[in-house]
Design a protein around this motif. Structure first.
Motif, PDB file in Angstrom:
ATOM      1  N   LYS A 255      41.579  43.448  49.163  1.00  0.00           N
ATOM      2  CA  LYS A 255      41.313  45.064  49.129  1.00  0.00           C
ATOM      3  C   LYS A 255      40.615  45.308  48.058  1.00  0.00           C
ATOM      4  CE  LYS A 255      44.701  45.920  52.777  1.00  0.00           C
ATOM      5  NZ  LYS A 255      45.999  46.651  53.127  1.00  0.00           N
ATOM      6  N   ASN A 256      41.384  46.216  47.244  1.00  0.00           N
ATOM      7  CA  ASN A 256      40.843  46.721  45.975  1.00  0.00           C
ATOM      8  C   ASN A 256      41.567  46.032  44.699  1.00  0.00           C
ATOM      9  OD1 ASN A 256      42.978  47.749  46.219  1.00  0.00           O
ATOM     10  ND2 ASN A 256      42.400  49.899  45.537  1.00  0.00           N
ATOM     11  N   LYS A 257      42.200  44.869  44.985  1.00  0.00           N
ATOM     12  CA  LYS A 257      43.097  44.429  43.883  1.00  0.00           C
ATOM     13  C   LYS A 257      42.687  43.094  43.448  1.00  0.00           C
ATOM     14  CE  LYS A 257      46.250  46.136  42.038  1.00  0.00           C
ATOM     15  NZ  LYS A 257      46.547  46.811  41.094  1.00  0.00           N
ATOM     16  N   VAL A 258      42.704  42.850  42.083  1.00  0.00           N
ATOM     17  CA  VAL A 258      42.311  41.404  41.676  1.00  0.00           C
ATOM     18  C   VAL A 258      43.674  40.832  41.462  1.00  0.00           C
ATOM     19  CG1 VAL A 258      41.375  39.866  39.981  1.00  0.00           C
ATOM     20  CG2 VAL A 258      40.238  41.709  40.682  1.00  0.00           C
ATOM     21  N   ILE A 259      44.064  39.754  41.834  1.00  0.00           N
ATOM     22  CA  ILE A 259      45.497  39.123  42.039  1.00  0.00           C
ATOM     23  C   ILE A 259      45.427  37.794  41.392  1.00  0.00           C
ATOM     24  CG2 ILE A 259      47.470  38.713  42.970  1.00  0.00           C
ATOM     25  CD1 ILE A 259      46.758  40.761  45.210  1.00  0.00           C
ATOM     26  N   ASN A 260      46.354  37.387  40.562  1.00  0.00           N
ATOM     27  CA  ASN A 260      46.361  36.046  39.886  1.00  0.00           C
ATOM     28  C   ASN A 260      47.817  35.536  40.541  1.00  0.00           C
ATOM     29  OD1 ASN A 260      47.624  34.142  37.602  1.00  0.00           O
ATOM     30  ND2 ASN A 260      45.406  33.671  37.877  1.00  0.00           N
ATOM     31  N   VAL A 261      47.614  34.330  41.084  1.00  0.00           N
ATOM     32  CA  VAL A 261      48.991  33.910  41.674  1.00  0.00           C
ATOM     33  C   VAL A 261      49.208  32.279  41.098  1.00  0.00           C
ATOM     34  CG1 VAL A 261      50.289  33.142  43.783  1.00  0.00           C
ATOM     35  CG2 VAL A 261      48.270  34.978  43.907  1.00  0.00           C
ATOM     36  N   SER A 262      50.591  32.076  40.589  1.00  0.00           N
ATOM     37  CA  SER A 262      50.941  30.811  40.196  1.00  0.00           C
ATOM     38  C   SER A 262      52.266  30.531  40.631  1.00  0.00           C
ATOM     39  CB  SER A 262      50.845  30.725  38.623  1.00  0.00           C
ATOM     40  OG  SER A 262      51.729  31.526  37.770  1.00  0.00           O
ATOM     41  N   GLN A 263      52.492  29.165  40.357  1.00  0.00           N
ATOM     42  CA  GLN A 263      53.773  28.714  40.981  1.00  0.00           C
ATOM     43  C   GLN A 263      54.669  27.879  39.780  1.00  0.00           C
ATOM     44  OE1 GLN A 263      53.253  27.063  44.579  1.00  0.00           O
ATOM     45  NE2 GLN A 263      55.368  26.676  44.938  1.00  0.00           N
ATOM     46  N   ASN A 264      55.958  28.188  40.138  1.00  0.00           N
ATOM     47  CA  ASN A 264      56.952  27.256  39.206  1.00  0.00           C
ATOM     48  C   ASN A 264      58.110  27.011  40.158  1.00  0.00           C
ATOM     49  OD1 ASN A 264      58.330  26.053  37.352  1.00  0.00           O
ATOM     50  ND2 ASN A 264      58.947  27.884  36.138  1.00  0.00           N
TER      51      ASN A 264
ATOM     52  N   TYR B  63      32.965  47.913  41.962  1.00  0.00           N
ATOM     53  CA  TYR B  63      33.444  47.272  40.807  1.00  0.00           C
ATOM     54  C   TYR B  63      34.887  47.512  41.007  1.00  0.00           C
ATOM     55  CZ  TYR B  63      34.741  46.441  35.979  1.00  0.00           C
ATOM     56  OH  TYR B  63      35.352  45.893  34.832  1.00  0.00           O
ATOM     57  N   ILE B  64      35.615  46.518  40.622  1.00  0.00           N
ATOM     58  CA  ILE B  64      37.310  46.740  40.429  1.00  0.00           C
ATOM     59  C   ILE B  64      37.504  46.749  39.098  1.00  0.00           C
ATOM     60  CG2 ILE B  64      39.703  45.898  41.241  1.00  0.00           C
ATOM     61  CD1 ILE B  64      38.145  44.482  43.488  1.00  0.00           C
ATOM     62  N   CYS B  65      37.637  45.719  38.500  1.00  0.00           N
ATOM     63  CA  CYS B  65      37.873  45.469  37.096  1.00  0.00           C
ATOM     64  C   CYS B  65      37.450  44.073  36.421  1.00  0.00           C
ATOM     65  CB  CYS B  65      39.498  45.442  36.975  1.00  0.00           C
ATOM     66  SG  CYS B  65      40.276  44.081  37.710  1.00  0.00           S
ATOM     67  N   THR B  66      37.683  44.047  35.294  1.00  0.00           N
ATOM     68  CA  THR B  66      37.195  42.632  34.467  1.00  0.00           C
ATOM     69  C   THR B  66      38.559  42.019  34.459  1.00  0.00           C
ATOM     70  OG1 THR B  66      35.420  43.434  33.429  1.00  0.00           O
ATOM     71  CG2 THR B  66      36.281  41.517  32.297  1.00  0.00           C
TER      72      THR B  66
ATOM     73  N   TYR C  81      34.629  42.482  42.303  1.00  0.00           N
ATOM     74  CA  TYR C  81      34.094  43.603  42.990  1.00  0.00           C
ATOM     75  C   TYR C  81      34.533  43.268  44.387  1.00  0.00           C
ATOM     76  CZ  TYR C  81      30.315  43.923  39.386  1.00  0.00           C
ATOM     77  OH  TYR C  81      29.905  43.995  38.333  1.00  0.00           O
ATOM     78  N   GLN C  82      34.702  44.643  45.118  1.00  0.00           N
ATOM     79  CA  GLN C  82      35.494  44.632  46.407  1.00  0.00           C
ATOM     80  C   GLN C  82      34.426  43.790  47.482  1.00  0.00           C
ATOM     81  OE1 GLN C  82      37.237  48.188  47.949  1.00  0.00           O
ATOM     82  NE2 GLN C  82      37.359  48.875  45.789  1.00  0.00           N
ATOM     83  N   PHE C  83      34.881  43.652  48.445  1.00  0.00           N
ATOM     84  CA  PHE C  83      33.781  43.017  49.411  1.00  0.00           C
ATOM     85  C   PHE C  83      33.060  44.322  49.967  1.00  0.00           C
ATOM     86  CE2 PHE C  83      32.548  41.585  53.746  1.00  0.00           C
ATOM     87  CZ  PHE C  83      32.283  40.362  53.359  1.00  0.00           C
ATOM     88  N   PRO C  84      31.800  44.175  50.173  1.00  0.00           N
ATOM     89  CA  PRO C  84      31.127  45.332  50.764  1.00  0.00           C
ATOM     90  C   PRO C  84      31.329  45.916  52.079  1.00  0.00           C
ATOM     91  CG  PRO C  84      29.790  43.351  50.808  1.00  0.00           C
ATOM     92  CD  PRO C  84      31.057  42.754  50.146  1.00  0.00           C
TER      93      PRO C  84
END
Length: 290
Positions: free
Chosen positions: A45-54, A144-147, A154-157
């Motif tokens: 959607k309108n979020k940039v998300i980073n995912v990791s795992q431990n 544009y979402i963020c850097t 960017y969001q999907f058009p």
């Protein structure tokens, strides 16, 4: 499962049946990319998300607790019991090995519009190129979402933005012969979006036949859209890797894609889509039948 808030993120503790590599590398999504540290960064959607795992702890960064309720829980299918699913489809040694190999796969709940265009782009295309075209479309036509980590996102058009674009500008995104289909789909989607978003509530056959009325959507692409965004788990998309694993381990070499799909749907029933994901990942990673 417990949720712990951290600085600019969350930790989901003791999550079962969740492996970031299995989820993002099983062919269901194109906007997630692996970082140098082994984590994955993507756009939902309108979020940039980073995912990791431990271990069994999943770390989400660049989100907050509201994002968990509004995005994460549904998108990552957190409330579904994959242990029960795996038990139900584990009907033979072949499937058992495939499940064990990709034990952390979860089918993401992706947006119908984005999934539709993404898999139209995927037809007869390589994953790096698919990702590049989607990135180009998003950069040129999306908000544009963020850097994040020195990269702009960017969001999907929206269908409106693509419908109003010139065909030349879409072609500039390296979409090639798919450009006309993308623009036509965007124009049509604006008038029929209520139908698209209701397909998850219709029968599998109705959804399949409707999607195939779009130019550039055949059986395989339609089945992918139904599975990855419309919760139609009866479907069994057949691509080159699924064809190879099925013809190598289950059926005759001359079996057609339609016959493969029918065989799988008869064998795995309403959970065929889950079986397809384990088999796809198993086949591609081990190059079965190549």
């Amino acid at each position: 499962m417990n949720i712990t808030e951290i600085n600019n993120g969350l930790i989901l503790e003791n999550v079962k049946d969740f492996n970031v590599t299995h989820i993002f590398d099983c062919g269901q999504c194109f906007r997630w990319n692996k970082e140098d540290n082994g984590s994955y960064t993507g756009v939902v959607k309108n979020k940039v998300i980073n995912v990791s795992q431990n271990g069994s702890n999943i770390i989400f960064k660049n989100i907050n607790i509201d994002d968990y309720e509004n995005i994460i829980k549904s998108y990552f299918d957190i409330d579904t019991d994959y242990s029960d699913i795996k038990k139900s489809i584990n009907k033979d040694d072949i499937m058992g090995k495939a499940i064990k190999y990709g034990e952390g796969i979860r089918i993401l709940n992706q947006d119908e519009w984005e999934t539709m265009i993404s898999f139209m782009i995927s037809a007869n295309n390589r994953i790096p190129m698919i990702k590049k075209v989607i990135e180009n479309l998003s950069k040129n036509f999306g908000e544009y979402i963020c850097t994040y980590k020195n990269k702009e996102y960017y969001q999907f058009p929206t269908p409106k933005r693509l419908s109003e674009s010139s065909l030349e500008k879409i072609k500039d995104c390296k979409a090639g012969f798919r450009s006309e289909r993308i623009k036509e789909a965007a124009i049509r989607f604006l008038n029929e979006k209520d139908i698209i978003y209701d397909l998850k509530n219709r029968s599998y056959d109705e959804g399949l036949e409707y999607l195939k009325t779009y130019k550039g959507i055949g059986d395989k692409v339609a089945n992918c859209i139904l599975l990855f965004s419309m919760k139609q788990f009866y479907t069994f998309p057949v691509d080159v890797w699924v064809r190879r694993v099925m013809q190598t381990l289950y059926v005759d070499k001359n079996t057609s894609d339609k016959e493969i799909r029918q065989f799988a749907e008869n064998k795995f029933g309403k959970l065929s889509g889950y079986a397809q994901q384990y088999l796809f990942y198993y086949a591609r990673e081990l190059a079965i039948g190549k």
